[in-house]
Design a protein around this motif. Structure first.
Motif, PDB file in Angstrom:
ATOM      1  N   ALA A   1     -10.643  -8.129   0.962  1.00  0.00           N
ATOM      2  CA  ALA A   1     -10.411  -8.256  -0.468  1.00  0.00           C
ATOM      3  C   ALA A   1     -11.215  -7.341  -1.106  1.00  0.00           C
ATOM      4  CB  ALA A   1     -10.718  -9.637  -0.843  1.00  0.00           C
ATOM      5  N   SER A   2     -12.537  -7.063  -0.685  1.00  0.00           N
ATOM      6  CA  SER A   2     -13.413  -6.202  -1.607  1.00  0.00           C
ATOM      7  C   SER A   2     -13.024  -4.653  -1.191  1.00  0.00           C
ATOM      8  CB  SER A   2     -14.717  -6.308  -1.121  1.00  0.00           C
ATOM      9  OG  SER A   2     -15.651  -5.388  -1.456  1.00  0.00           O
ATOM     10  N   TYR A   3     -12.553  -4.354  -0.235  1.00  0.00           N
ATOM     11  CA  TYR A   3     -11.989  -2.819   0.075  1.00  0.00           C
ATOM     12  C   TYR A   3     -10.763  -2.701  -0.543  1.00  0.00           C
ATOM     13  CZ  TYR A   3     -16.013  -0.959   2.465  1.00  0.00           C
ATOM     14  OH  TYR A   3     -17.337  -0.383   2.698  1.00  0.00           O
ATOM     15  N   ASP A   4      -9.831  -3.818  -0.675  1.00  0.00           N
ATOM     16  CA  ASP A   4      -8.580  -3.739  -1.283  1.00  0.00           C
ATOM     17  C   ASP A   4      -8.900  -3.330  -2.817  1.00  0.00           C
ATOM     18  OD1 ASP A   4      -5.911  -3.794  -1.446  1.00  0.00           O
ATOM     19  OD2 ASP A   4      -5.935  -5.915  -1.839  1.00  0.00           O
ATOM     20  N   SER A   5      -9.731  -4.083  -3.163  1.00  0.00           N
ATOM     21  CA  SER A   5     -10.010  -3.723  -4.705  1.00  0.00           C
ATOM     22  C   SER A   5     -10.374  -2.317  -5.017  1.00  0.00           C
ATOM     23  CB  SER A   5     -11.107  -4.787  -5.206  1.00  0.00           C
ATOM     24  OG  SER A   5     -11.240  -4.606  -6.550  1.00  0.00           O
ATOM     25  N   GLN A   6     -11.208  -1.813  -4.085  1.00  0.00           N
ATOM     26  CA  GLN A   6     -11.686  -0.383  -3.952  1.00  0.00           C
ATOM     27  C   GLN A   6     -10.575   0.381  -4.233  1.00  0.00           C
ATOM     28  OE1 GLN A   6     -15.033   0.464  -1.873  1.00  0.00           O
ATOM     29  NE2 GLN A   6     -16.009  -1.252  -1.808  1.00  0.00           N
ATOM     30  N   LEU A   7      -9.770   0.078  -3.214  1.00  0.00           N
ATOM     31  CA  LEU A   7      -8.509   1.097  -3.028  1.00  0.00           C
ATOM     32  C   LEU A   7      -7.725   0.976  -4.134  1.00  0.00           C
ATOM     33  CD1 LEU A   7      -6.652   2.440  -0.976  1.00  0.00           C
ATOM     34  CD2 LEU A   7      -5.738   0.068  -0.351  1.00  0.00           C
ATOM     35  N   LYS A   8      -7.432  -0.173  -4.817  1.00  0.00           N
ATOM     36  CA  LYS A   8      -6.468  -0.092  -6.097  1.00  0.00           C
ATOM     37  C   LYS A   8      -7.153   1.061  -7.214  1.00  0.00           C
ATOM     38  CE  LYS A   8      -4.376  -4.436  -5.189  1.00  0.00           C
ATOM     39  NZ  LYS A   8      -4.423  -5.943  -5.408  1.00  0.00           N
ATOM     40  N   ASP A   9      -8.388   0.614  -7.138  1.00  0.00           N
ATOM     41  CA  ASP A   9      -9.205   1.504  -8.475  1.00  0.00           C
ATOM     42  C   ASP A   9      -9.190   2.926  -7.925  1.00  0.00           C
ATOM     43  OD1 ASP A   9      -9.928  -0.866  -9.647  1.00  0.00           O
ATOM     44  OD2 ASP A   9     -11.963  -1.171  -8.813  1.00  0.00           O
ATOM     45  N   THR A  10      -9.352   3.425  -6.667  1.00  0.00           N
ATOM     46  CA  THR A  10      -9.325   4.707  -6.034  1.00  0.00           C
ATOM     47  C   THR A  10      -8.067   5.242  -6.561  1.00  0.00           C
ATOM     48  OG1 THR A  10     -11.083   4.209  -4.670  1.00  0.00           O
ATOM     49  CG2 THR A  10      -9.795   6.359  -4.365  1.00  0.00           C
ATOM     50  N   LEU A  11      -6.988   4.484  -6.386  1.00  0.00           N
ATOM     51  CA  LEU A  11      -5.436   5.062  -6.405  1.00  0.00           C
ATOM     52  C   LEU A  11      -5.167   5.125  -8.129  1.00  0.00           C
ATOM     53  CD1 LEU A  11      -3.046   5.287  -4.828  1.00  0.00           C
ATOM     54  CD2 LEU A  11      -2.172   2.969  -5.275  1.00  0.00           C
ATOM     55  N   LYS A  12      -5.851   4.377  -8.886  1.00  0.00           N
ATOM     56  CA  LYS A  12      -5.804   4.582 -10.396  1.00  0.00           C
ATOM     57  C   LYS A  12      -6.404   5.620 -10.688  1.00  0.00           C
ATOM     58  CE  LYS A  12      -5.414  -0.398 -11.350  1.00  0.00           C
ATOM     59  NZ  LYS A  12      -5.926  -1.392 -12.509  1.00  0.00           N
ATOM     60  N   ARG A  13      -7.644   6.088 -10.280  1.00  0.00           N
ATOM     61  CA  ARG A  13      -8.309   7.538 -10.541  1.00  0.00           C
ATOM     62  C   ARG A  13      -7.843   8.690  -9.746  1.00  0.00           C
ATOM     63  NH1 ARG A  13     -13.151   6.640  -7.031  1.00  0.00           N
ATOM     64  NH2 ARG A  13     -13.686   8.750  -7.405  1.00  0.00           N
ATOM     65  N   LEU A  14      -6.833   8.362  -8.772  1.00  0.00           N
ATOM     66  CA  LEU A  14      -6.001   9.448  -8.088  1.00  0.00           C
ATOM     67  C   LEU A  14      -4.828   9.820  -8.975  1.00  0.00           C
ATOM     68  CD1 LEU A  14      -5.561  11.599  -5.804  1.00  0.00           C
ATOM     69  CD2 LEU A  14      -4.191   9.719  -4.613  1.00  0.00           C
ATOM     70  N   THR A  15      -4.209   8.865  -9.586  1.00  0.00           N
ATOM     71  CA  THR A  15      -3.133   9.156 -10.346  1.00  0.00           C
ATOM     72  C   THR A  15      -3.607   9.692 -11.631  1.00  0.00           C
ATOM     73  OG1 THR A  15      -1.956   7.139  -9.417  1.00  0.00           O
ATOM     74  CG2 THR A  15      -1.165   7.853 -11.537  1.00  0.00           C
TER      75      THR A  15
ATOM     76  N   LEU B   1       0.848  -0.995   0.001  1.00  0.00           N
ATOM     77  CA  LEU B   1      -0.032  -0.228  -0.007  1.00  0.00           C
ATOM     78  C   LEU B   1       0.716   1.211  -0.018  1.00  0.00           C
ATOM     79  CD1 LEU B   1      -2.895  -0.836   2.130  1.00  0.00           C
ATOM     80  CD2 LEU B   1      -3.007  -0.757  -0.130  1.00  0.00           C
ATOM     81  N   ARG B   2       1.700   1.354   0.919  1.00  0.00           N
ATOM     82  CA  ARG B   2       2.782   2.388   1.033  1.00  0.00           C
ATOM     83  C   ARG B   2       3.326   2.554  -0.436  1.00  0.00           C
ATOM     84  NH1 ARG B   2       3.372   0.594   6.398  1.00  0.00           N
ATOM     85  NH2 ARG B   2       5.283  -0.620   5.905  1.00  0.00           N
ATOM     86  N   ARG B   3       4.141   1.629  -1.002  1.00  0.00           N
ATOM     87  CA  ARG B   3       4.830   1.610  -2.109  1.00  0.00           C
ATOM     88  C   ARG B   3       3.915   2.126  -3.301  1.00  0.00           C
ATOM     89  NH1 ARG B   3       6.151  -2.740  -4.001  1.00  0.00           N
ATOM     90  NH2 ARG B   3       5.798  -4.268  -2.123  1.00  0.00           N
ATOM     91  N   ASP B   4       2.624   1.406  -3.522  1.00  0.00           N
ATOM     92  CA  ASP B   4       1.803   1.975  -4.537  1.00  0.00           C
ATOM     93  C   ASP B   4       1.143   3.472  -4.516  1.00  0.00           C
ATOM     94  OD1 ASP B   4       1.594  -0.739  -5.284  1.00  0.00           O
ATOM     95  OD2 ASP B   4      -0.234  -1.369  -4.735  1.00  0.00           O
ATOM     96  N   PHE B   5       1.175   3.846  -3.003  1.00  0.00           N
ATOM     97  CA  PHE B   5       0.952   5.352  -3.061  1.00  0.00           C
ATOM     98  C   PHE B   5       2.069   6.228  -3.389  1.00  0.00           C
ATOM     99  CE2 PHE B   5       0.203   9.293  -0.659  1.00  0.00           C
ATOM    100  CZ  PHE B   5      -1.233   9.708  -0.964  1.00  0.00           C
ATOM    101  N   ILE B   6       3.368   5.726  -3.082  1.00  0.00           N
ATOM    102  CA  ILE B   6       4.343   6.685  -3.239  1.00  0.00           C
ATOM    103  C   ILE B   6       4.659   6.684  -4.787  1.00  0.00           C
ATOM    104  CG2 ILE B   6       6.828   6.862  -2.999  1.00  0.00           C
ATOM    105  CD1 ILE B   6       6.561   5.726  -0.227  1.00  0.00           C
ATOM    106  N   ASN B   7       4.547   5.336  -5.513  1.00  0.00           N
ATOM    107  CA  ASN B   7       4.649   5.316  -6.831  1.00  0.00           C
ATOM    108  C   ASN B   7       3.715   6.100  -7.666  1.00  0.00           C
ATOM    109  OD1 ASN B   7       6.841   3.726  -6.551  1.00  0.00           O
ATOM    110  ND2 ASN B   7       5.536   1.703  -6.586  1.00  0.00           N
ATOM    111  N   ALA B   8       2.550   6.250  -7.009  1.00  0.00           N
ATOM    112  CA  ALA B   8       1.236   7.116  -7.862  1.00  0.00           C
ATOM    113  C   ALA B   8       1.660   8.413  -7.862  1.00  0.00           C
ATOM    114  CB  ALA B   8      -0.015   6.535  -7.236  1.00  0.00           C
ATOM    115  N   LEU B   9       2.351   9.082  -6.885  1.00  0.00           N
ATOM    116  CA  LEU B   9       2.565  10.356  -6.765  1.00  0.00           C
ATOM    117  C   LEU B   9       4.101  10.822  -7.175  1.00  0.00           C
ATOM    118  CD1 LEU B   9       0.996  11.075  -3.288  1.00  0.00           C
ATOM    119  CD2 LEU B   9       0.170  11.333  -5.369  1.00  0.00           C
ATOM    120  N   THR B  10       4.778   9.765  -7.655  1.00  0.00           N
ATOM    121  CA  THR B  10       6.404  10.150  -7.764  1.00  0.00           C
ATOM    122  C   THR B  10       6.253  11.032  -8.998  1.00  0.00           C
ATOM    123  OG1 THR B  10       7.172   7.912  -6.776  1.00  0.00           O
ATOM    124  CG2 THR B  10       8.451   9.221  -8.541  1.00  0.00           C
ATOM    125  N   TYR B  11       5.677  10.524 -10.174  1.00  0.00           N
ATOM    126  CA  TYR B  11       5.761  11.071 -11.245  1.00  0.00           C
ATOM    127  C   TYR B  11       5.028  12.629 -11.588  1.00  0.00           C
ATOM    128  CZ  TYR B  11       5.330  12.056 -16.484  1.00  0.00           C
ATOM    129  OH  TYR B  11       5.369  12.738 -17.493  1.00  0.00           O
TER     130      TYR B  11
END
Length: 406
Positions: A358-372, A164-174
């Motif tokens: 698992a359901s909210y984990d899937s939502q989390l990934k989708d929301t992270l993509k939207r944020l990026t 989770l931490r790495r995905d969030f950092i990666n999403a904001l790096t670029y």
């Protein structure tokens, strides 16, 4: 062996005993040759003998990294589930650790196990740095005979949090790189380009647009007082670093993030996913519902959701059903509450919490993509507007000078 002389050094060895079994331990002696003689006198045949201080210097006197901690738990779980004794498992894992302080901590755990202490207590006392639930669940695993399974689950939970931490950092790096590059370009324009335009134009600024005057004045001031500008930038950087390290500021930013569109959805999905995963983990390991609720709450960030979980625990003590209490005190959906109600009635509440995670984990990934997808164009747009405004102001300044001359 005990320390007999103040000048003795500690040597780590691997040797064969009289039966041919491999032995690993430490010996205290004044030098390498004396250590070898001491081992031989005890009927051991040295295979390797290394001064521990030198080994620590080579590998680095540091704690275990987060990923190394996950690997330690995973290896312990694998060997324990394969039937290897706990002491031998910890000894094998410790021999493969390269971090100086991390290795010393695991060796202290081994010593505590030899004294008869429980693994959970030894880990909590001598190997700090793991999330608190690792120690609590390790104790549960020892008590229920499911230590390997619990360690595996704990490793997966830690790995999940790290992802989770790495995905969030990666999403904001670029976007962060774009913003930094853009601000650097603007700084260069104001300090190098604008002063030259100002010198070319001279005092003919009566008919200039207000934006052109502002840009030229700022550029001249920045160039004239460059030390002050650099000090101010350093002060801003230090203030940001302090804000990031300050717990109260971080908490205030976290609370504010809940009110920001998309970001708020991301934070809520992360909270519920981590909470549900840990609750299911505890219930599946044999922990009681009230204890599991308290364990998961402690791992939840401060905020409205955690305050709701405090009330949830009070309701459980009062005999109120899980779905009813969570419906009152949290923002779980009707579908979520229906799953938990069915799980409580069927005795599969732990599995339902795991499914919810698992359901909210899937939502989390989708929301992270939207944020990026939102942050990148916003960063590009802001930088484009800023650079475009500066360029336009310079063009208008030259145009006004041209009109005044001709």
């Amino acid at each position: 062996m005990s320390l007999t002389n103040p000048g003795d050094l500690k040597f780590r060895y691997t040797a064969l005993d009289r039966s041919g079994a491999k032995v690993r331990d430490v010996v205290l002696a004044r030098d390498l040759r004396a250590a070898a003689r001491a081992l031989t006198a005890e009927g051991l045949t040295p295979l390797s003998l290394t001064e521990e201080a030198a080994a620590a210097k080579r590998t680095g006197d540091r704690e275990l990294k987060f990923t190394e901690r996950v690997a330690v738990l995973s290896q312990l779980a694998l060997m324990t589930e394969a039937g290897v004794s706990l002491l031998e498992s910890v000894d094998t894992v410790a021999s493969g650790i390269v971090a100086g302080r991390g290795k010393a901590q695991m060796e202290a755990v081994i010593t505590a196990l030899k004294r008869g202490e429980s693994f959970a207590r030894a880990m909590e006392t001598y190997s700090p740095g793991y999330p608190f639930y690792v120690y609590a669940m390790t104790g549960v695993g020892e008590a229920t005979g499911k230590l390997g399974e619990v360690l595996s689950e704990a490793a997966e939970q830690m790995a999940y949090e790290d992802r989770l931490r790495r995905d969030f950092i990666n999403a904001l790096t670029y976007p962060g790189f774009l913003l930094g590059a853009g601000l650097s370009a603007v700084f260069f324009i104001f300090t190098q380009v604008v002063p030259r335009f100002s010198a070319m134009i001279g005092d003919k600024r009566d008919k200039m647009p207000a934006i052109s005057k502002f840009v030229l004045d700022v550029g001249e001031a920045a160039n004239k007082h460059m030390p002050i500008v650099l000090l101010a930038m350093g002060a801003i950087g230090a203030a940001l670093a302090y804000a990031i390290l300050n717990a109260r500021v971080r908490q205030a930013l976290y609370d504010f993030g809940h009110s920001v569109p998309v970001v708020g959805d991301l934070l809520r999905a992360r909270e519920i996913s981590s909470w549900a995963r840990l609750t299911g983990f505890a219930l599946n390991a044999g922990v009681g519902l009230l204890e599991a609720a308290a364990l998961a709450r402690h791992a939840t960030p401060e905020g409205a959701f955690r305050r709701g979980l405090v009330q949830f625990e009070r309701d459980l003590k009062a005999g109120i059903a899980v779905d009813i209490s969570l419906g009152r005190n949290t923002r779980l959906t009707i579908m979520d509450l229906s799953l938990l109600r069915a799980g409580q009635k069927s005795g599969a509440l732990g599995k339902m919490f795991t499914f919810l995670a698992a359901s909210y984990d899937s939502q989390l990934k989708d929301t992270l993509k939207r944020l990026t997808a939102l942050v990148e164009p916003i960063a590009i747009g802001l930088i484009s507007i800023l650079v475009g405004a500066v360029a336009l102001s310079l063009i208008l300044a030259l145009s006004s000078v041209y009109d005044s001359v001709f």
